[in-house]
Scaffold this motif. Structure first.
Motif: not given
Length: 534
Positions: A28, A145, A154, A202-203, A330, A333-337, A490
């Motif tokens: 992304w 999403k 996804e 979230n995913f 997302n 809502q992404c842990c690695c944002a 990402i």
């Protein structure tokens, strides 16, 4: 196949076929098309999918919870009920673990040839590809999403992950080890047993694939708990697993709540392995419950507050677009944002103005509407939490550049929000917000930004934007994080490992590293009589 960027693939004119060419990889880093307005709220579109499965999957059958209880799963676009889902608890977990244990100890799955297991995984991937659009619609309906994201990126990635692990199933083997003496020594790589797995909202399906894929490839059986907010897509695809020929009891699915169903899985003496993705605070509870039961090994993929470092020589337009996608992807809502964007003082003002302009062009609306970049947050709890952090940022003195409020009169929509002049001690710079709130901080020197970027209890990911290879090398080695992206963000692939340092978790998912989570290593030593050679 080189990792592709989305800028060319997610244009309005792109076909589904070209979008699905991302089945092997997705990134992304360049974001979705820009639009002239940031508000596209209308009456919700009716999703073109039927809800067929709302029960627990135990021993190859969809069944009601033992208690007969159900709970509602909600449409985040409106807050209205989509369906009522069986609410599993301790008794249901016991039934599921018993089925998984029997399938492991007596059943055919771990005794199958690895090639036979791989064929079932490949058949499942083919069915998933066939039903791509229905699965994506469920994912969007339950999670919020954008449908274009789910259907074109996804779910094809989920399919790719299962094909990746299907390919691994018949390539897992031990070694022959030289020893000091007349002995033949070999190692056996054996499945660990019954794997308990807990996935986040979230995913939902990507995390399902990250966990179910390697566990099955290695020959384990599974009891998986879905997130209570998003159970529907996992129920649908688990039905496809049965169609693909997965034996009863190999994959068991429990929908329910953490303090009941989740805790029962973590504490169960007959669960041999745990894998959890979610918040750091819940991860601590998972680890504690595992340690108090049978000391089962635990893989944790937890929270993050990932830094992005934009150096003075960076391509600013590239950095702005990637930092935007890194945070707002997302719905944030992404842990690695990329939730702490450090920008060198010489390019800070330019970056802030462009970041603000990009956020103002972001399209928020019904995720089933074509061209929408940002749907609603998952539920009212997250919605209120994010708005409270926005108020905190304003009250602590950060400059609100854009956004800062909700969108529309119903559902859980929040404006893309950008803060500048953020300081390290502000809550918006320290806490994992898990929402569309971008914090932009200023730095002067490389040593300073390294120290500040690492001054976090998290260490999941980081991004670096520079044209200087020496600067890039310095930062990639200095930053304490499990993934470092250089001039991108990402970028995922089935073979790229993912996991964190510090309180972002233990272990790695995806790629070859994930297989060790689900294997035991056994050493076998046999004396040799009169060996011709050692």
């Amino acid at each position: 196949m080189a990792t592709q960027k989305l800028s060319s693939l997610l244009s309005v004119s792109a076909t589904s076929a070209s979008l699905r060419s991302l089945g092997r990889h997705f990134s992304w880093g360049r974001g979705i098309n820009r639009f002239s307005t940031s508000v596209a709220i209308e009456e919700p579109i009716t999703p073109p999918v039927q809800i067929d499965h709302t029960q627990l999957l135990i021993n190859g059958q969809f069944v009601d919870a033992a208690s007969g209880k159900t709970f509602p799963t909600l449409d985040p676009r409106t807050g209205e009920v989509i369906a009522h889902v069986s609410e599993g608890d301790t008794e249901d977990v016991n039934r599921a673990v018993s089925a998984a244990r029997k399938a492991f100890d007596e059943g055919p799955w771990p005794k199958m040839t690895p090639y036979e297991r791989s064929r079932i995984l490949f058949r499942f991937a083919d069915l998933l590809e066939k039903h791509n659009d229905e699965v994506a619609a469920l994912e969007t309906w339950d999670n919020g999403k954008p449908y274009e994201q789910a259907a074109n990126v996804e779910i094809p990635m989920v399919t790719r992950l299962f094909r990746y692990y299907a390919g691994w199933a018949d390539k897992i083997h031990g070694l022959t080890v030289p020893a000091d003496g007349p002995y033949h020594v070999q190692t056996l790589h054996e499945p660990i047993g019954v794997a308990g797995q807990i996935v986040p909202w979230n995913f939902p399906l990507l995390m399902y694939a990250w966990k179910v894929g390697p566990a099955l490839a290695c020959g384990n059986t599974i009891v998986l708990k879905t997130a209570e907010q998003t159970p529907l897509s996992a129920m649908y695809v688990s039905k496809l697993f049965l169609e693909a020929g997965l034996p009863p009891g190999v994959l068991n699915l429990i929908s329910g709540f953490g303090p009941t169903a989740g805790a029962a899985i973590c504490s169960h003496m007959d669960v041999d392995k745990l894998a959890f993705t979610g918040s750091t605070n819940t991860g601590k509870i998972v680890l504690e419950l595992a340690s108090k039961s049978n000391l089962k090994p635990v893989t944790l993929e937890l929270g993050g507050k990932s830094p992005i470092i934009v150096c003075e020589d960076a391509d600013i337009d590239l950095a702005v677009e990637n930092a935007h996608s890194a945070l707002f992807f997302n719905q944030g809502q992404c842990c690695c944002a990329g939730s702490r964007t450090f920008v060198h003082e010489r390019v800070y003002d330019e970056f802030v103005e462009k970041a603000k302009a990009r956020a103002l062009k972001r399209v928020v609306g019904d995720p089933f509407k074509k061209g929408v970049e940002q749907g609603p947050q998952i539920d009212g709890v997250q919605f209120k939490k994010i708005l409270s952090y926005i108020r905190s940022g304003i009250e602590s003195g950060a400059t609100l550049e854009s956004g800062g409020d909700s969108v529309g009169s119903k559902g859980y929509y929040i404006q893309p929000t950008v803060f500048s002049n953020v300081q390290d001690d502000m809550l918006i710079a320290k806490d994992e917000i898990f929402g569309p709130v971008q914090s932009i901080l200023k730095f002067q020197t490389l040593d300073e930004v390294i120290r500040r970027a690492n001054a976090s209890r998290y260490g999941l990911a980081a991004g670096v934007f520079t044209k200087n290879i020496n600067t890039a090398n310095t930062l990639t080695r200095a930053l304490k994080a499990g993934t470092i992206w250089i001039n991108c963000y990402i970028v995922f692939d089935a073979a790229i490992p993912f996991g964190g340092y510090k309180m972002s978790g233990h272990g790695r998912e995806k790629g070859i590293y994930s297989l060790s989570n689900y294997l035991q290593v056994k050493a076998v030593v046999t004396p040799l009589e009169n060996p011709a050679w050692l």
